[in-house]
Scaffold this active site. Structure first.
Site, short mmCIF file in Angstrom:
data_model
loop_
_atom_site.label_atom_id
_atom_site.label_comp_id
_atom_site.label_asym_id
_atom_site.label_seq_id
_atom_site.Cartn_x
_atom_site.Cartn_y
_atom_site.Cartn_z
N LYS A 353 2.93 7.61 -5.24
CA LYS A 353 3.38 9.12 -5.08
C LYS A 353 3.68 9.54 -6.58
O LYS A 353 3.40 10.72 -6.73
CB LYS A 353 4.80 8.85 -4.07
CG LYS A 353 4.58 8.61 -2.77
CD LYS A 353 5.83 8.87 -1.91
CE LYS A 353 7.02 8.13 -2.40
NZ LYS A 353 6.84 6.65 -2.43
N LYS A 388 8.89 -5.09 -9.66
CA LYS A 388 8.22 -3.94 -9.21
C LYS A 388 7.69 -3.22 -10.66
O LYS A 388 6.57 -2.69 -10.62
CB LYS A 388 9.33 -2.77 -8.65
CG LYS A 388 8.55 -1.53 -8.41
CD LYS A 388 9.42 -0.69 -7.63
CE LYS A 388 9.08 0.85 -7.37
NZ LYS A 388 9.28 1.53 -8.53
N ALA A 607 16.55 5.00 -2.29
CA ALA A 607 15.94 5.86 -1.04
C ALA A 607 16.41 5.16 0.26
O ALA A 607 16.18 5.75 1.20
CB ALA A 607 14.52 5.63 -1.30
N PHE A 726 -8.74 4.22 -4.77
CA PHE A 726 -9.04 2.93 -5.54
C PHE A 726 -10.40 2.76 -5.73
O PHE A 726 -11.27 3.16 -4.91
CB PHE A 726 -8.27 1.99 -4.83
CG PHE A 726 -6.61 1.99 -4.71
CD1 PHE A 726 -5.75 0.65 -5.05
CD2 PHE A 726 -5.92 3.13 -4.58
CE1 PHE A 726 -4.78 0.85 -5.08
CE2 PHE A 726 -4.67 3.17 -4.46
CZ PHE A 726 -4.10 1.97 -4.85
N TRP A 755 -5.71 8.87 -11.45
CA TRP A 755 -5.51 7.51 -11.99
C TRP A 755 -6.60 7.02 -12.88
O TRP A 755 -6.60 6.57 -14.11
CB TRP A 755 -5.48 6.55 -10.70
CG TRP A 755 -5.17 5.11 -11.70
CD1 TRP A 755 -3.72 4.68 -11.84
CD2 TRP A 755 -5.87 4.19 -11.86
NE1 TRP A 755 -3.70 3.19 -12.28
CE2 TRP A 755 -5.25 2.96 -12.33
CE3 TRP A 755 -7.43 3.75 -11.83
CZ2 TRP A 755 -5.63 1.73 -12.93
CZ3 TRP A 755 -7.86 2.43 -12.12
CH2 TRP A 755 -6.93 1.52 -12.64
#
Length: 901
Positions: A353, A388, A607, A726, A755
């Protein structure tokens, strides 16, 4: 006539902008009350304000420049004029003025534009214009005339020559001591005196019938010239006329300056210098990409997007805080379009995101030339060193410098940690002192006598008012009132306020505090949460002003007293101190993307137990800065069922902002997982189902995408699906997802390649977002906050998650009853649930049906302004894995560059 016209123009401007009133600042060195009075009278007549800065006559160059620089940065001042001695008009002084405030046209930039023929883009010397206008109004035809300008210097001389030449005159310049002055005076048709005539130059040198204009009342310095030229010439003698008309034309320049300033405040395309990308294949690591791009200096970026110098506080070279005063300055500016980026139910790896958010704004601004701002959450440092990693986006769509983004930034999380732990210390300390002192001793320490004077602090007076004790003299309280005031009677078993730390540390999940002998046997079980789980973080994210934040901090409930009433930070007397610790944290942090477009990084509430969105203030400021045609793109944590639902029902309710579109991020990888693919685990290589084409798995998994599209449609906002592509995704898989998304009701579905190539790879997404946002939103909330707490929970569970019903534990029911009795029943709901499934069971993928949602507990964040039911158990302190990220993080001690982030 000039003043009347100026007044009319100003009135028209004020019709559309009623609060607008231009301000002229005059820096004056010495006393010249005559010019001061003339300026004041003309300004009042035209309807603008004037301010005089009076300096001593012997003020140095540095002192004058210092005053100029202050006024340059004062947004309330629209024009600046100098009344200083001729000798003080050095290049340094003149060019210290901001050209856009230089209403006397003395700076090199304004003179250069005049010479180049761009008079409409610059301010022209009012004295030079007054000379020309007086001649033309007197019926003098300047074409072919011989003009002699005597004794003028610098900007006045240059402006006169330029204006005369434009009208076809032959212009000569001369000083009083020039040889052959007499013959030049004989030839001239018009003589302009720029400075007083020396005694030794006889009047007879000027031919009878010559038109003469006297500018020797030095308009800038305000000093009157030598004696009158006499009245024996047939031509015009206009010393007073030139000065008065020049003063009026300066007022006209001021009104033009104000009009220009107003135009700049309204929507305008930024003149943004975007940074070029040179994408490599294969794509290098995020840190290598970030390091290969040199960010713009943050003050340059700030200027490009319309921030004033006094509206930013710079931290290093590439970060700055933005002051909230900007909202007052731009309050009449229309907001831009508001776009939320959410996602489908993710894999544990995340679906990108943040990367989509950054790629989208890079596409909008760097490739479509549309003003846009990304508003991102600040990541906790815990996961950065845990498993992460950071959260600055990735590949060629990230915020730079990524090390500064992911590490301390500007210290906001440290401020939250300090404020949170001060409040935690205040709670336990208050219990200790109440347990070990009499009412009288406690009261005497809470309200001590200092130098024989005893008085309540302002926060103590507020507590007296809350208790219904209308007294201000500490000596006037009765024994009963002293007891009520001094004792909070906190029930230790009800304390909900935990200490926090911005590090993943599993061994702090349950601890015992107060074991030292100095705590006199008062010990209790407690815990640490990760810093971003603090309610203060949620308060920061939802506050819309400093005053609102202070009020929310005071409202935070930390425990109940022994009679069941809530105890707040205000009761503990700590509100003011918390606000002081948070006063800088409330200002959004300005950074930039790889392509040099602006980003706000501000607030990062969890979140799950909080609402998982960046700050309201960052969004509000960004919406003003982009202007009516611009876009603000913000993201919500986790899947749309969690982050988006909370964005709409909590954040939009608090801010009053209405979203124009939702971008729903999906990946082929996550859809395959929802279609029945093998489990995905962070740190473990993906199975072949995820790296090879599998149309059936993708088709089966699109049920989750369809459900998330339906959730967004519940709120009446158009949805665009962004398929984050991807390298292992095939064309057939990509086409299938886009086709099924459109069939499910998405406005559009677009594959994105940001990306690997940056904003260029998201241009189609940007166009789709622009088109969707222009269609208009029919936004609505999911529930009315006045409904009972249980009904609001049930609405979310059934409508959003697809549950059959909810099941409350006895503890949850008891807490709901307590919060309702305490008057908190009308707050919105913030569900604390796993993000890995629409249900409460992380392993249930796709769209689970007919499940009962168990509510194990219900808690309240009263300061932030929501009730949060817990679905199952929620860890608020992450732990470190066997091999944390910190094994790869290092510093090159020669270059001081971070490695391995």
């Amino acid at each position: 006539e000039v003043i009347r016209n100026s007044k009319e123009v100003l009135s028209l401007l004020q019709e559309k902008n009623p609060t607008f009133k231009p301000v002229l600042a005059i820096i004056q060195a010495g006393d010249d009350n005559l010019m001061q009075e003339i300026n004041q009278n003309l300004a009042e007549e035209a309807g603008l304000n004037i301010t005089h800065i009076c300096l001593p006559p012997d003020s140095s160059e540095a002192e004058i420049i210092d005053e100029i620089l202050k006024i340059n940065e004062d947004a309330r001042v629209h024009g600046l004029a100098l009344q200083i001695s001729e000798s003080s008009f050095s290049n340094k002084v003149l060019n210290a003025l901001k050209p856009e405030k230089d209403v006397d046209g003395v700076t090199d930039i304004n003179l250069g534009r005049l010479v180049r023929g761009d008079a409409h883009e610059c301010y022209v010397s009012p004295v030079a214009r007054a000379v020309i206008e007086l001649l033309e109004k007197s019926g003098v035809n300047l074409d072919g005339k011989k003009i002699l300008v005597i004794g003028a210097h610098g900007s006045l001389e240059a402006a006169l020559q330029c204006l005369f030449q434009r009208r076809g005159s032959m212009t000569m310049s001369s000083q009083w001591n020039t040889p052959q002055l007499q013959s030049k005076l004989h030839e001239a048709d018009i003589v302009v005196l720029g400075s007083p005539k020396p005694e030794e130059i006889p009047l007879s040198w000027i031919q009878p019938g010559t038109t003469v204009l006297n500018c020797s009342h030095d308009f800038l310095s305000g000093k009157l010239g030598g004696g009158s030229l006499g009245a024996h010439f047939n031509g015009l003698i206009a010393e007073d006329d030139v000065s008065l008309l020049a003063a009026a034309l300066r007022i006209q320049n001021m009104v033009s300056s104000g009009r220009r300033w107003l135009r700049e405040q309204q929507h305008a395309r930024w003149r943004l210098h975007c940074l070029k990308l040179q994408p490599l294949s294969p794509v290098p690591s995020d840190l290598e990409i970030s390091r290969a791009q040199t960010p713009k200096a943050v003050d340059v970026l700030a200027k490009e997007i319309g921030l004033l110098a006094d509206e930013i506080e710079i931290y290093g070279k590439s970060k700055a805080k933005v002051r909230l005063s900007l909202l007052e300055r731009l309050k009449d500016q229309a907001d831009g379009k508001y776009v939320l980026v959410a996602g489908i139910t993710p894999t544990p790896l995340g679906e990108g995101k943040s990367t989509v958010t950054v790629g989208l704004v890079q596409a909008l601004t760097a490739h479509l030339n549309i003003n846009s701002f990304a508003c991102l959450r600040q990541p906790s440092q815990g996961p950065t060193f845990g498993v992460k990693g950071g959260a600055a986006g990735g590949g060629y769509a990230q915020v730079i410098p990524m090390e500064e983004f992911n590490l301390h930034l500007t210290g906001d999380i440290h401020a939250i940690t300090a404020a949170n732990n001060l409040l935690a210390a205040a709670i336990d300390t208050r219990i200790l002192h109440e347990n070990t002192q009499t009412d009288k001793a406690l009261y005497n320490r809470l309200v001590p006598s200092v130098n024989g004077v005893r008085q309540f602090s302002s926060i103590q007076l507020a507590r007296l008012k809350k208790l219904g004790i209308n007294k201000t003299d500490p000596n006037a309280l009765t024994e009963e009132e002293i007891g009520k005031f001094a004792r909070l009677n906190i029930d230790p078993s009800t304390i909900t306020w935990q200490r926090v730390l911005d590090t993943n540390d599993r061994f702090l999940r349950k601890i015992t505090i107060g074991q030292a002998p100095t705590e006199k046997g008062y010990s209790r079980q407690a815990q640490f949460d990760i810093a971003v789980a603090s309610e203060i973080m949620a308060v920061l994210a939802l506050a819309d002003s400093l005053a609102d934040m202070k009020e929310r901090l005071g409202r935070m409930v930390v425990a109940s007293d022994k009679s069941g009433q809530p105890v707040t930070a205000e009761d503990l007397g700590v509100t003011g101190a918390l606000t002081v610790l948070m006063k800088d944290a409330i200002k959004p942090n300005l950074m930039q993307t790889l392509e040099g477009t602006p980003v706000f990084v501000h607030a990062g509430p969890f979140a799950n137990i909080a609402h998982g969105n960046s700050s309201v203030l960052a969004d509000k400021i960004a919406l003003k800065l982009v202007g009516q045609e611009g876009f603000v793109v913000t993201e919500a944590g986790f899947g749309a069922d969690i982050g988006m639902e909370k964005f709409f029902n909590i954040k939009c309710r608090a801010s009053g902002l209405v979203p124009n579109a939702v971008v729903l991020v999906a990946t082929v990888r996550a859809l395959k997982m929802h279609g029945g693919g093998p489990s995905v685990t962070a740190g473990v290589p993906l199975k072949k189902e995820y790296t090879e084409e599998n149309i059936q798995l993708v088709a089966d998994g699109c049920c989750n995408l369809q459900k998330q599209i339906q959730i967004a449609q519940l709120f009446g906002v158009p949805v665009i699906v962004a398929l984050n592509v991807f390298k292992t995704d095939t064309r057939a898989e990509i086409d299938l997802v886009c086709e099924l998304a459109r069939r499910a009701g998405a406005f559009d579905a677009v594959p994105c390649y940001h990306w690997s190539v940056g904003g260029k790879g998201s241009v189609e997404l940007a166009r789709a977002v622009r088109d969707a946002a222009s269609k208009g939103s029919r936004f609505r909330f999911l529930y009315d906050v006045q409904l009972p707490i249980v009904e609001k929970i049930r609405t979310i569970a059934q409508t959003v998650y697809g549950a059959k019903d909810i099941e409350l534990s006895p503890e949850a029911q008891s807490k709901i009853d307590r919060y309702t009795q305490q008057g908190f029943g009308n707050l919105p709901i913030c569900m604390a649930k796993t993000h890995l499934s629409l249900s409460h069971q992380p392993d249930k993928k796709g769209v689970p049906r007919d499940f009962i949602l168990p509510i194990s507990d219900v808690r309240a964040s009263i300061g932030a302004g929501f009730i949060y039911p817990l679905v199952g158990t929620m860890s608020t302190m992450p732990g470190l894995p066997t091999r944390p990220c910190f094994y790869d993080i290092d510093l090159d001690t020669e270059t001081e560059q971070v490695k391995g982030l």
